[in-house]
Design an enzyme around this catalytic site. Sequence first.
Site, PDB file in Angstrom:
ATOM      1  N   ASN A  15     -15.756  -9.682 -15.056  1.00 50.37           N
ATOM      2  CA  ASN A  15     -15.659  -8.527 -15.942  1.00 50.37           C
ATOM      3  C   ASN A  15     -16.038  -7.312 -15.096  1.00 50.37           C
ATOM      4  OD1 ASN A  15     -15.948  -6.552 -17.841  1.00 50.37           O
ATOM      5  ND2 ASN A  15     -17.268  -7.742 -19.214  1.00 50.37           N
ATOM      6  N   ARG A  99     -11.294 -10.064 -17.284  1.00 50.34           N
ATOM      7  CA  ARG A  99     -11.227  -9.263 -18.503  1.00 50.34           C
ATOM      8  C   ARG A  99     -10.445  -7.997 -18.169  1.00 50.34           C
ATOM      9  NH1 ARG A  99     -15.592  -5.271 -21.022  1.00 50.34           N
ATOM     10  NH2 ARG A  99     -14.549  -4.900 -22.994  1.00 50.34           N
ATOM     11  N   HIS A 188     -12.378  -5.369 -28.214  1.00 50.41           N
ATOM     12  CA  HIS A 188     -13.274  -6.513 -28.471  1.00 50.41           C
ATOM     13  C   HIS A 188     -12.482  -7.734 -28.955  1.00 50.41           C
ATOM     14  CE1 HIS A 188     -16.774  -3.564 -29.570  1.00 50.41           C
ATOM     15  NE2 HIS A 188     -16.875  -3.910 -28.292  1.00 50.41           N
ATOM     16  N   ARG A 249     -21.269   6.200 -29.808  1.00 49.40           N
ATOM     17  CA  ARG A 249     -19.971   6.752 -30.237  1.00 49.40           C
ATOM     18  C   ARG A 249     -19.979   7.031 -31.729  1.00 49.40           C
ATOM     19  NH1 ARG A 249     -16.782   1.805 -27.889  1.00 49.40           N
ATOM     20  NH2 ARG A 249     -18.040   1.677 -26.012  1.00 49.40           N
ATOM     21  N   GLU A 392     -17.749 -13.999 -24.981  1.00 50.62           N
ATOM     22  CA  GLU A 392     -16.472 -13.512 -24.453  1.00 50.62           C
ATOM     23  C   GLU A 392     -16.110 -14.213 -23.144  1.00 50.62           C
ATOM     24  OE1 GLU A 392     -18.139  -9.512 -25.468  1.00 50.62           O
ATOM     25  OE2 GLU A 392     -16.023  -8.961 -25.520  1.00 50.62           O
TER      26      GLU A 392
END
Length: 410
Positions: A15, A99, A188, A249, A392
Amino acid sequence: MTAAARDASRVLVLNSGSSSVKYQLLDMREGSRLAVGLVERIGEETSRLVHTPLVGGTGQRERSGAVPDHAAALKAVAEELDGDGLGLDSPELAAIGHRVVHGGLRFTEPTLIDEEVLAEIERLVPVAPLHNPANLLGIRTAQALRPDLPQVAVFDTAFHATMPEYAARYAIDVTTADAHRIRRYGFHGTSHAYVSRRTAELLGKSPEEVNVIVLHLGNGASASAVRGGRCVDTSMGLTPLEGLVMGTRSGDIDPAVTFHLKRVAGMSEDDVDVLLNKKSGLVGLCGDNDMREIRRRIDAGDQQALLAFEIYIHRLKKYIGAYYAVLGRVDAVVFTAGVGENAAPVREAAITGLEELGLAVDGDLNAVRSGEPRLISPAHARVAVAVVPTDEELEIARQTYALVSGREYD
Ligand code: AMP
């Protein structure tokens, strides 16, 4: 495929961020994790590598000192793995799974990487300027290290590609939208895919049988509505800025706020970008983005932290209600990621008041701390409420392994 490739069962998952590389080496035949690690602050003097072998009993190792670029980072990772007898030149290594954040409209499945695929990921840089360049760097570096090995891209957007057009499109001029590939892609996705499947398992059903609302609440946060194993709506959009209130965010906001800030507050495009992505959400509302700290402040009577929490929960509830309406019938609402897995007060507050929808949380079950998938709704509840830890890396390894070996892993 060679006999060696058929027998190889290890997958290295990478990743790659702009200044970090996270990695895990998994054995898909054994169903075990062999090593995990992280290189951070790449390009700075103070880079750091933390490597944890999970076999052989040796403890965590750390290296510090400048790691100038991704090539040097991956070389250091390869050396650490080599030190554990898990080197990247091992015939046991079946593939490297990467990823990749944005797969646009084209990449809806895990994809074997070749030059043409790399060119397409590159073409998507304008819609993922922070992520895709770093992902590309990681892929090219890994290719240089093991040019003979299959490299697979697993896209964050892929799981959401099944969204119907009416959920994926913004209600803006179609010609402009199409010219600039403006639509809702969602992110996601690897987590939403993994968690929705594990939730079906938890309910003792196949994914095709269940409708699930997945709430991925980490520092970034997103919700998705999954009908029969396929995503039909998700809260993030063209970029990961849309939707829920997140650590830093804003999530959903009237787009006119951005014109207003430019016209009235004299802010530049970049200022607004930084404001909405880095200085908003929980941190903008109360100065903290860690839910543990926010809860501590609330317990100490801090009104600003309480308001931030209430805004966070209000938005979450709105999405639960919206996705309930989208799905019509809901079998489970599931919480995952750092906040979702750990913050019992968030789960309780988000579900309280939704009893008429068949949703409730059992206080004792909700208070249990565990790394296992578990139900937190009362026995015989009409709709299950669950906590399912996301993974993940395992999902990327699973998809990578399935693509290169033709074998499924559960
Ligand atoms: P993630 O992005 O999934 O790694 O989630 C990171 C976030 O999870 C942190 O910023 C915290 O807000 C939250 N978190 C992690 N551990 C806990 C905990 N024990 N209680 C509440 N929130 C937590």
